[in-house]
Every structure is written in structure tokens, then in C-alpha cells.
Design a protein around this motif. Sequence first.
Motif, PDB file in Angstrom:
ATOM      1  N   ALA A 138      90.590 -70.505  55.534  1.00 52.68           N
ATOM      2  CA  ALA A 138      89.329 -69.834  55.825  1.00 52.68           C
ATOM      3  C   ALA A 138      88.292 -70.846  56.291  1.00 52.68           C
ATOM      4  O   ALA A 138      88.351 -72.029  55.952  1.00 52.68           O
ATOM      5  CB  ALA A 138      88.833 -69.114  54.575  1.00 52.68           C
ATOM      6  N   TYR A 139      87.356 -70.364  57.083  1.00 49.77           N
ATOM      7  CA  TYR A 139      86.221 -71.194  57.476  1.00 49.77           C
ATOM      8  C   TYR A 139      85.216 -71.194  56.323  1.00 49.77           C
ATOM      9  O   TYR A 139      84.600 -70.171  56.021  1.00 49.77           O
ATOM     10  CB  TYR A 139      85.557 -70.649  58.735  1.00 49.77           C
ATOM     11  CG  TYR A 139      86.465 -70.582  59.942  1.00 49.77           C
ATOM     12  CD1 TYR A 139      87.555 -71.442  60.089  1.00 49.77           C
ATOM     13  CD2 TYR A 139      86.246 -69.653  60.948  1.00 49.77           C
ATOM     14  CE1 TYR A 139      88.381 -71.375  61.189  1.00 49.77           C
ATOM     15  CE2 TYR A 139      87.066 -69.578  62.064  1.00 49.77           C
ATOM     16  CZ  TYR A 139      88.133 -70.441  62.176  1.00 49.77           C
ATOM     17  OH  TYR A 139      88.953 -70.370  63.277  1.00 49.77           O
ATOM     18  N   THR A 140      85.074 -72.322  55.696  1.00 46.74           N
ATOM     19  CA  THR A 140      84.163 -72.452  54.569  1.00 46.74           C
ATOM     20  C   THR A 140      83.089 -73.488  54.895  1.00 46.74           C
ATOM     21  O   THR A 140      83.167 -74.193  55.911  1.00 46.74           O
ATOM     22  CB  THR A 140      84.929 -72.909  53.312  1.00 46.74           C
ATOM     23  OG1 THR A 140      85.450 -74.234  53.524  1.00 46.74           O
ATOM     24  CG2 THR A 140      86.080 -71.958  53.007  1.00 46.74           C
ATOM     25  N   ASP A 141      82.095 -73.582  54.019  1.00 51.16           N
ATOM     26  CA  ASP A 141      81.036 -74.579  54.216  1.00 51.16           C
ATOM     27  C   ASP A 141      81.599 -75.992  54.202  1.00 51.16           C
ATOM     28  O   ASP A 141      81.009 -76.907  54.778  1.00 51.16           O
ATOM     29  CB  ASP A 141      79.968 -74.430  53.127  1.00 51.16           C
ATOM     30  CG  ASP A 141      79.191 -73.123  53.254  1.00 51.16           C
ATOM     31  OD1 ASP A 141      79.205 -72.539  54.357  1.00 51.16           O
ATOM     32  OD2 ASP A 141      78.585 -72.692  52.259  1.00 51.16           O
ATOM     33  N   ALA A 142      82.758 -76.160  53.542  1.00 56.61           N
ATOM     34  CA  ALA A 142      83.350 -77.495  53.463  1.00 56.61           C
ATOM     35  C   ALA A 142      84.058 -77.892  54.756  1.00 56.61           C
ATOM     36  O   ALA A 142      84.324 -79.077  54.978  1.00 56.61           O
ATOM     37  CB  ALA A 142      84.336 -77.560  52.299  1.00 56.61           C
ATOM     38  N   MET A 143      84.371 -76.921  55.622  1.00 58.14           N
ATOM     39  CA  MET A 143      85.054 -77.229  56.874  1.00 58.14           C
ATOM     40  C   MET A 143      84.010 -77.541  57.945  1.00 58.14           C
ATOM     41  O   MET A 143      83.139 -76.718  58.219  1.00 58.14           O
ATOM     42  CB  MET A 143      85.922 -76.056  57.325  1.00 58.14           C
ATOM     43  CG  MET A 143      86.711 -76.342  58.617  1.00 58.14           C
ATOM     44  SD  MET A 143      87.701 -74.922  59.187  1.00 58.14           S
ATOM     45  CE  MET A 143      88.988 -74.892  57.934  1.00 58.14           C
ATOM     46  N   GLN A 195      86.003 -75.800  62.854  1.00 56.14           N
ATOM     47  CA  GLN A 195      86.026 -74.349  62.954  1.00 56.14           C
ATOM     48  C   GLN A 195      86.091 -73.916  64.419  1.00 56.14           C
ATOM     49  O   GLN A 195      86.833 -72.996  64.772  1.00 56.14           O
ATOM     50  CB  GLN A 195      84.779 -73.757  62.296  1.00 56.14           C
ATOM     51  CG  GLN A 195      84.697 -73.972  60.796  1.00 56.14           C
ATOM     52  CD  GLN A 195      83.455 -73.350  60.198  1.00 56.14           C
ATOM     53  OE1 GLN A 195      82.962 -72.335  60.694  1.00 56.14           O
ATOM     54  NE2 GLN A 195      82.934 -73.940  59.117  1.00 56.14           N
ATOM     55  N   PHE A 196      85.313 -74.574  65.255  1.00 53.74           N
ATOM     56  CA  PHE A 196      85.309 -74.247  66.684  1.00 53.74           C
ATOM     57  C   PHE A 196      86.689 -74.459  67.308  1.00 53.74           C
ATOM     58  O   PHE A 196      87.191 -73.586  68.040  1.00 53.74           O
ATOM     59  CB  PHE A 196      84.257 -75.099  67.397  1.00 53.74           C
ATOM     60  CG  PHE A 196      84.602 -75.440  68.815  1.00 53.74           C
ATOM     61  CD1 PHE A 196      84.539 -74.476  69.815  1.00 53.74           C
ATOM     62  CD2 PHE A 196      85.012 -76.726  69.156  1.00 53.74           C
ATOM     63  CE1 PHE A 196      84.875 -74.791  71.130  1.00 53.74           C
ATOM     64  CE2 PHE A 196      85.340 -77.052  70.457  1.00 53.74           C
ATOM     65  CZ  PHE A 196      85.278 -76.071  71.451  1.00 53.74           C
ATOM     66  N   ILE A 197      87.322 -75.581  67.028  1.00 52.62           N
ATOM     67  CA  ILE A 197      88.644 -75.864  67.603  1.00 52.62           C
ATOM     68  C   ILE A 197      89.668 -74.851  67.101  1.00 52.62           C
ATOM     69  O   ILE A 197      90.496 -74.342  67.859  1.00 52.62           O
ATOM     70  CB  ILE A 197      89.079 -77.302  67.265  1.00 52.62           C
ATOM     71  CG1 ILE A 197      88.350 -78.298  68.178  1.00 52.62           C
ATOM     72  CG2 ILE A 197      90.579 -77.483  67.420  1.00 52.62           C
ATOM     73  CD1 ILE A 197      88.733 -78.225  69.644  1.00 52.62           C
ATOM     74  N   ALA A 249      87.158 -63.617  63.134  1.00 48.53           N
ATOM     75  CA  ALA A 249      86.559 -62.816  62.062  1.00 48.53           C
ATOM     76  C   ALA A 249      87.363 -62.918  60.778  1.00 48.53           C
ATOM     77  O   ALA A 249      86.805 -63.024  59.680  1.00 48.53           O
ATOM     78  CB  ALA A 249      86.456 -61.363  62.506  1.00 48.53           C
ATOM     79  N   MET A 250      88.703 -62.903  60.899  1.00 51.60           N
ATOM     80  CA  MET A 250      89.526 -62.945  59.697  1.00 51.60           C
ATOM     81  C   MET A 250      89.317 -64.246  58.928  1.00 51.60           C
ATOM     82  O   MET A 250      89.225 -64.265  57.696  1.00 51.60           O
ATOM     83  CB  MET A 250      91.010 -62.786  60.077  1.00 51.60           C
ATOM     84  CG  MET A 250      91.990 -62.850  58.910  1.00 51.60           C
ATOM     85  SD  MET A 250      92.647 -64.511  58.631  1.00 51.60           S
ATOM     86  CE  MET A 250      92.855 -64.472  56.861  1.00 51.60           C
ATOM     87  N   HIS A 251      89.222 -65.359  59.650  1.00 49.54           N
ATOM     88  CA  HIS A 251      89.067 -66.640  58.973  1.00 49.54           C
ATOM     89  C   HIS A 251      87.666 -66.849  58.424  1.00 49.54           C
ATOM     90  O   HIS A 251      87.402 -67.827  57.718  1.00 49.54           O
ATOM     91  CB  HIS A 251      89.478 -67.776  59.904  1.00 49.54           C
ATOM     92  CG  HIS A 251      90.962 -67.815  60.149  1.00 49.54           C
ATOM     93  ND1 HIS A 251      91.543 -67.291  61.289  1.00 49.54           N
ATOM     94  CD2 HIS A 251      91.987 -68.256  59.386  1.00 49.54           C
ATOM     95  CE1 HIS A 251      92.853 -67.432  61.216  1.00 49.54           C
ATOM     96  NE2 HIS A 251      93.151 -68.008  60.067  1.00 49.54           N
ATOM     97  N   GLY A 252      86.780 -65.926  58.749  1.00 51.04           N
ATOM     98  CA  GLY A 252      85.463 -65.944  58.136  1.00 51.04           C
ATOM     99  C   GLY A 252      85.357 -65.014  56.934  1.00 51.04           C
ATOM    100  O   GLY A 252      84.312 -64.959  56.288  1.00 51.04           O
ATOM    101  N   LEU A 253      86.436 -64.282  56.621  1.00 48.88           N
ATOM    102  CA  LEU A 253      86.433 -63.350  55.497  1.00 48.88           C
ATOM    103  C   LEU A 253      86.724 -64.067  54.183  1.00 48.88           C
ATOM    104  O   LEU A 253      87.364 -65.122  54.152  1.00 48.88           O
ATOM    105  CB  LEU A 253      87.491 -62.261  55.704  1.00 48.88           C
ATOM    106  CG  LEU A 253      87.277 -61.272  56.849  1.00 48.88           C
ATOM    107  CD1 LEU A 253      88.477 -60.334  56.939  1.00 48.88           C
ATOM    108  CD2 LEU A 253      85.995 -60.486  56.665  1.00 48.88           C
ATOM    109  N   ASP A 254      86.287 -63.458  53.118  1.00 50.65           N
ATOM    110  CA  ASP A 254      86.603 -63.933  51.770  1.00 50.65           C
ATOM    111  C   ASP A 254      87.832 -63.153  51.298  1.00 50.65           C
ATOM    112  O   ASP A 254      87.725 -62.127  50.627  1.00 50.65           O
ATOM    113  CB  ASP A 254      85.415 -63.692  50.839  1.00 50.65           C
ATOM    114  CG  ASP A 254      85.613 -64.312  49.458  1.00 50.65           C
ATOM    115  OD1 ASP A 254      86.763 -64.656  49.117  1.00 50.65           O
ATOM    116  OD2 ASP A 254      84.612 -64.439  48.721  1.00 50.65           O
TER     117      ASP A 254
END
Length: 402
Positions: free
Chosen positions: A311-316, A321-323, A338-343
Motif C-alpha cells: 500500500a501507499y503509506t506515509d512511510a513510502m 509511489q509515482f513510479i 486507487a487500490m494501493h491507496g486503500l486501507d
Amino acid sequence: MKHDVPPPYTAVERHGVFPEPSHDEAARFDFLANLNKYLSGTLGVGNTRAYETRVLPAFRAEQGRDPADRFEIRHAMNRDPWHRFWSALKRNSMEMRQQNGRQMVLRQLDDLDAKARQFNESRDTLQLDPTVEVPRYQRAVDIHCMPGSYHGEERPGDVSAGANYDCGIFATTAGGLGALSDAGGQALVEWVKRERPGWTPRRILDLGATVGHNIVPLALAFPDAEVVAIDTAAASLRYGHARAQALDATNLTFRQMNADDMAAFDDGTFDWVQTTMYLHELSGSALPRIIREGYRVLAPGGLMFHLEQPAYTDAMPLYEQFIRDWDAFNNNEPFWSAMHGLDVPQIMVDAGFSPDKLFTTGVRAVVDTKVFPQVESKGEEDHGRAAFWHAYGAWKNDRTDA
């Protein structure tokens, strides 16, 4: 063999319905495997350099701040000549892969259909249902640039979609998924046997199975289990069933079904419900429904397991995330971003799992020494040859825990 040189296409393992490549078709796949490796490595580094030396300084000068999210980076990078050059090459490599695979399949489609029929006819382990509709979110685009996506047919009842998908995975991944492109399933088997030694699930369900390459290893590892693979795409299921039968996975049933409505299965039917790189191809409304249905059909004490990208998290970092987002905008993967931004863990809790039963982990594929023989002969590390996945998992409460 050097670490940065993909194995030749001749390393692909031929099963009973695998398309036979001509000399030129194999050579094209070899070229594309090497091109993909070059794009991800040597040329891919140029994207980072372009961002750090040109794009980011220009953004700061214009906006007086750093980019706020991956989307601002994408809009800025899309104006950079190096990134545009790299993106065009990468997109064309996928289109060439699909063209070569489709040419290879259509040239021998009569033979492929005949071989598949030998494995499929009069078998109750292939259950197709013409009333099942392919969801609009699957019909709207040709996923991965595949003509007709997973469900397309050159003629009614053929196996062209599945055969094309199967024959090109090796080139796309530069052999990183093994000679049978089944490293996801092999990794699942290794993980569960390490984490829960001696566990013998009675029934296993694979959602979004496509051609079954990731569920066959589970069926073979648990021969006494009843294993069911479902998908909405009949064209892929026909090929996948024949492929599984050719590989002696006779305890594996392929069934045409939409995973967000599994009313045919009673509550608590399966001990293991799993997906492999499937969640990112689901719409935002379908994904929670499918997780809920998966929870319903999962038996108390059973395992739900999803292999995905992280997932795209604040730690990434935003640049990473862009790549990682490239496929969403350039490779016909509309739900990837969108999916990788989901919890996803929260979605699993909302479906009914107890928070203390959830876990995340990493799963690395075992290097296939048939593909990379020097690993076995020289005792080498995998040096990035093997694929690596993020995994979301949960064990359903036992009845005594409820």
C-alpha cells in the motif's frame, strides 16, 4: 550467465496445452525480456536522475514547495523528455509482448483448442455458466493491453485469451516467476508450511484465478484438499482447466463465478480463501464486497491471504509511489492506483475479521533453478531474480474465540 541477463525463452516449461513458439517468436520474447530488464534497470535509473536534477528543482522554483502527492509528481514528470522516452518504450514493450503472444496463439489455435478439449470434455472439474456476466470494470479496458482482456474470444468457445496470457508471462517477468510462471503459488505453499506446519486445509478457494498458474501449486501441495478456482472469464477458465489437468492437478475445479456473489457456496465452506495479484484489478466498490463474501465462505479458524504490491503509506516516498503508479496510467490497470491507496486491513476488519487476527508480511518466491541453474550449482543468492510480494492476511476467529 550474468545476473542481469534474463534466461532464454527455451527455459519455459512446456505443459500439455502450452503454445509452441517458432524460432522467431521465441527470439521476439527473448528480445522483450531483455528490453524489460533494461528498462527497469539501466534506463529506469534515468527517471530518478531526471526527477532529482530537473523536475523537482523546477517544481520547487515554480510552486515554492515540494510536490504534495504522487499525482503532482506524475504531471511534472510527464513533461520531462527522458521520462516520456522511457514511458513510450515501456508501453511499446507491453504492446509488442501482446502482439507476439497473440500471433503465436492464433497461428495454432485449432491445435490448442483440440488439445484443450481433450482435457476439458466430460470433466466435472470445469463448470462454466453462461449466465455469469463479466463485470463492467473488467470489460471497460483491455487489461495489460491484452486484446479482449481475460475474457475475449477469437471465436466462440476458444482458449486464445488464456493461451496468450500464459505464453507471455515469462518474457514480461524475465523468468522471475519460474519455468511455469507459478512462483506466486509456490511462495504461498512455502509460506503456509513454514508458518503453520502440518496444517491440512480441506477446501481451498482461489478468487480471480485467470489461468490457474498460482493455484495449481496449492492443489499439488495439498492433494487431499478440494480446491476451487473461480473467475468470470470463461475463455481463461477453459485454458486454465486444461493446463491444470495437464499438470496433474486433478483435485482442482475451475468454476465460472463472480467473486462478489458466491451464493452457491454455504457459509464457512472453505478453510483457505486467497488471491494473487487480483485486488488491484477490482473496482473500489467491488473490492469490499469480495472481501466480505470471502469472509462469509471462510470457515472458523480459516485463512484469508492476499498477495499484492504494498500500500501507499506515509512511510513510502512520494517518488516511489509515482513510479509504482505507472501501470495505472500507462498499462491499462485503471484501479491500480486507487487500490494501493486503500486501507485493505481496515476493509478486512469491516468484513468481520478481528483486528488481532490480521497480519501483513512479505513473501519471496523461491528461485527456480531450472530457469537459473547457476543459483543451485554455485550456491548463489537470488540477486533479485525472484519476485517479491506484500501480503495481507487474517485468520478467522474460531467458534470458541467468538
